[in-house]
Design an enzyme around this catalytic site. Structure first.
Site, PDB file in Angstrom:
ATOM      1  N   LYS A  30       2.405  -9.008  12.681  1.00 36.94           N
ATOM      2  CA  LYS A  30       2.096  -8.008  11.648  1.00 36.94           C
ATOM      3  C   LYS A  30       0.592  -7.748  11.621  1.00 36.94           C
ATOM      4  CE  LYS A  30       1.958  -8.640   7.055  1.00 36.94           C
ATOM      5  NZ  LYS A  30       0.776  -7.860   6.628  1.00 36.94           N
ATOM      6  N   ASP A  59       1.308  -2.713   9.256  1.00 34.49           N
ATOM      7  CA  ASP A  59       1.537  -2.779   7.804  1.00 34.49           C
ATOM      8  C   ASP A  59       0.415  -2.030   7.074  1.00 34.49           C
ATOM      9  OD1 ASP A  59       2.260  -3.600   5.232  1.00 34.49           O
ATOM     10  OD2 ASP A  59       1.447  -5.617   5.468  1.00 34.49           O
ATOM     11  N   LYS A  61       1.165   0.525   4.759  1.00 28.27           N
ATOM     12  CA  LYS A  61       1.696   0.951   3.445  1.00 28.27           C
ATOM     13  C   LYS A  61       1.194   2.328   3.022  1.00 28.27           C
ATOM     14  CE  LYS A  61       1.865  -3.813   1.683  1.00 28.27           C
ATOM     15  NZ  LYS A  61       0.985  -4.521   2.629  1.00 28.27           N
ATOM     16  N   ASP A  64       0.812   8.850  -0.014  1.00 26.19           N
ATOM     17  CA  ASP A  64       0.047  10.096  -0.106  1.00 26.19           C
ATOM     18  C   ASP A  64       1.034  11.241  -0.316  1.00 26.19           C
ATOM     19  OD1 ASP A  64      -2.070  12.049   0.203  1.00 26.19           O
ATOM     20  OD2 ASP A  64      -3.167  10.525   1.328  1.00 26.19           O
ATOM     21  N   THR A  68       0.770  14.795   4.358  1.00 22.87           N
ATOM     22  CA  THR A  68      -0.248  13.865   4.869  1.00 22.87           C
ATOM     23  C   THR A  68       0.407  12.592   5.410  1.00 22.87           C
ATOM     24  OG1 THR A  68      -1.817  14.755   3.282  1.00 22.87           O
ATOM     25  CG2 THR A  68      -2.366  12.623   4.234  1.00 22.87           C
ATOM     26  N   THR A 118       5.160  -8.440  -3.343  1.00 23.69           N
ATOM     27  CA  THR A 118       5.607  -9.791  -3.720  1.00 23.69           C
ATOM     28  C   THR A 118       4.562 -10.519  -4.573  1.00 23.69           C
ATOM     29  OG1 THR A 118       4.987 -10.316  -1.448  1.00 23.69           O
ATOM     30  CG2 THR A 118       7.310 -10.373  -1.963  1.00 23.69           C
ATOM     31  N   GLN A 187       0.719 -15.030  -4.051  1.00 22.74           N
ATOM     32  CA  GLN A 187       2.102 -14.547  -4.110  1.00 22.74           C
ATOM     33  C   GLN A 187       2.794 -15.101  -5.355  1.00 22.74           C
ATOM     34  OE1 GLN A 187       2.949 -12.285  -2.157  1.00 22.74           O
ATOM     35  NE2 GLN A 187       2.522 -12.663  -0.003  1.00 22.74           N
ATOM     36  N   ARG A 208      -0.380 -17.153   5.794  1.00 23.13           N
ATOM     37  CA  ARG A 208      -1.219 -18.337   5.593  1.00 23.13           C
ATOM     38  C   ARG A 208      -0.583 -19.669   6.003  1.00 23.13           C
ATOM     39  NH1 ARG A 208      -3.091 -15.947  -0.116  1.00 23.13           N
ATOM     40  NH2 ARG A 208      -1.087 -14.931   0.233  1.00 23.13           N
TER      41      ARG A 208
HETATM   42  O1  C5P Z   1      -0.293 -15.253   3.771  1.00 21.55           O
HETATM   43  P1  C5P Z   1       1.040 -14.708   3.324  1.00 21.55           P
HETATM   44  O2  C5P Z   1       2.207 -15.383   4.006  1.00 21.55           O
HETATM   45  O3  C5P Z   1       1.170 -14.628   1.823  1.00 21.55           O
HETATM   46  O4  C5P Z   1       1.002 -13.211   3.903  1.00 21.55           O
HETATM   47  C1  C5P Z   1       1.895 -12.219   3.520  1.00 21.55           C
HETATM   48  C2  C5P Z   1       1.524 -10.963   4.250  1.00 21.55           C
HETATM   49  O5  C5P Z   1       2.472  -9.954   3.916  1.00 21.55           O
HETATM   50  C3  C5P Z   1       0.157 -10.391   3.905  1.00 21.55           C
HETATM   51  O6  C5P Z   1      -0.383  -9.814   5.086  1.00 21.55           O
HETATM   52  C4  C5P Z   1       0.443  -9.291   2.885  1.00 21.55           C
HETATM   53  O7  C5P Z   1      -0.463  -8.219   2.974  1.00 21.55           O
HETATM   54  C5  C5P Z   1       1.822  -8.830   3.335  1.00 21.55           C
HETATM   55  N1  C5P Z   1       2.681  -8.223   2.306  1.00 21.55           N
HETATM   56  C6  C5P Z   1       3.014  -8.862   1.134  1.00 21.55           C
HETATM   57  N2  C5P Z   1       3.823  -8.248   0.201  1.00 21.55           N
HETATM   58  C7  C5P Z   1       4.328  -7.028   0.454  1.00 21.55           C
HETATM   59  C8  C5P Z   1       4.015  -6.389   1.655  1.00 21.55           C
HETATM   60  C9  C5P Z   1       3.197  -7.028   2.571  1.00 21.55           C
HETATM   61  O8  C5P Z   1       2.590  -9.996   0.918  1.00 21.55           O
HETATM   62  N3  C5P Z   1       5.163  -6.482  -0.394  1.00 21.55           N
END
Ligand code: C5P
Length: 227
Positions: A30, A59, A61, A64, A68, A118, A187, A208
């Site tokens: 990702k 990713d 997201k 707009d 666009t 999330t 999160q 992470r």
């Molecule tokens: O480090 P972690 O496992 O929390 O990473 C989650 C990844 O998923 C991050 O890159 C974050 O930007 C992405 N993400 C998210 N929630 C969403 C969409 C994407 O945490 N709804």
């Protein structure tokens, strides 16, 4: 269920080293704001050079006006990525416009809609969308399904309900996964791989817990064995 590793490290060099250490695995990568804004198209090419079978989820997201977003979707498709996303709250017409614009292509990436981040708990979500997270996430998913998208980004806790209200084939991709109970960080709605499996999740995103560990390869191997 597929594993998608978030490449959220502070430099291209570190992300490429991480990808390189994971090159023997059948995984998705990702690429988010941080890497893409800094390292651009060249970075995507470098990832495919490490392993042409790596699948890439861009990713960004999108949010707009419909025209666009559709223009941006065409540009994203030309990058050769395998999946990208937009916000379901950008509206059904916007999502339909994107899908119509991509229709002319011989091959297009999968398109997912973000339902609820999330990192939102119910109160924060309700402040913005004036509805409870679970009911609104399912409504967003229905809109995305009707607009012809391939699936949604949601929390693991909403996946099954979304599939029951759309189709079992409608893809769910869930961030906020802490495979073995690791620190949640920012999160709020975190789940482990067992919950994701019970909820018929198609893709788990893990950042992470992998890139902050001393041995990312071992963590990925352990996750793949458990899913
Ligand atoms: O480090 P972690 O496992 O929390 O990473 C989650 C990844 O998923 C991050 O890159 C974050 O930007 C992405 N993400 C998210 N929630 C969403 C969409 C994407 O945490 N709804």
């Amino acid at each position: 269920m597929k594993l998608c590793v978030a490449l959220d490290l502070p430099s291209a060099k570190e992300n490429l080293a991480l990808a390189n250490s994971l090159k023997d695995f059948d995984i998705w990568l990702k690429v988010g704001f941080r890497s893409y804004i800094r390292d651009g198209k060249e970075f995507l090419i470098q990832l495919k050079q490490i392993n042409p079978n790596f699948k890439i989820f861009l990713d960004l997201k999108l949010y707009d006006i419909p025209n666009t977003m559709a223009d941006a979707a065409l540009e994203i498709a030309s990058l050769g990525v395998d999946m990208f996303n937009l916000h379901a709250s950008s509206g059904k017409i916007g999502m339909q416009t994107v899908m119509n614009r991509l229709e002319s292509l011989e091959k297009r990436p999968l398109v997912l809609a973000v339902t609820a981040l999330t990192s939102f708990d119910n109160d924060t979500f309700k402040d913005i969308y004036c509805e409870n997270i679970d009911t609104k996430a399912t409504k967003f998913a229905k809109d995305s399904f009707e607009a012809g998208l391939d699936g949604v980004v949601c929390s693991a806790f909403e996946s099954l309900d979304i599939k029951n209200n759309t189709s079992k084939q409608f893809i769910t991709l869930t961030p906020g996964i802490r495979p073995f109970g690791e620190d949640a960080g920012d999160q709020k709605r975190v789940a482990n791989t067992k919950i994701a499996q019970e909820q018929l999740v198609d893709f788990i995103v893990v950042g992470r817990p992998i890139y902050k560990s001393d041995n990312p390869k071992e963590v990925v191997s352990k996750i793949l064995k458990s899913i």
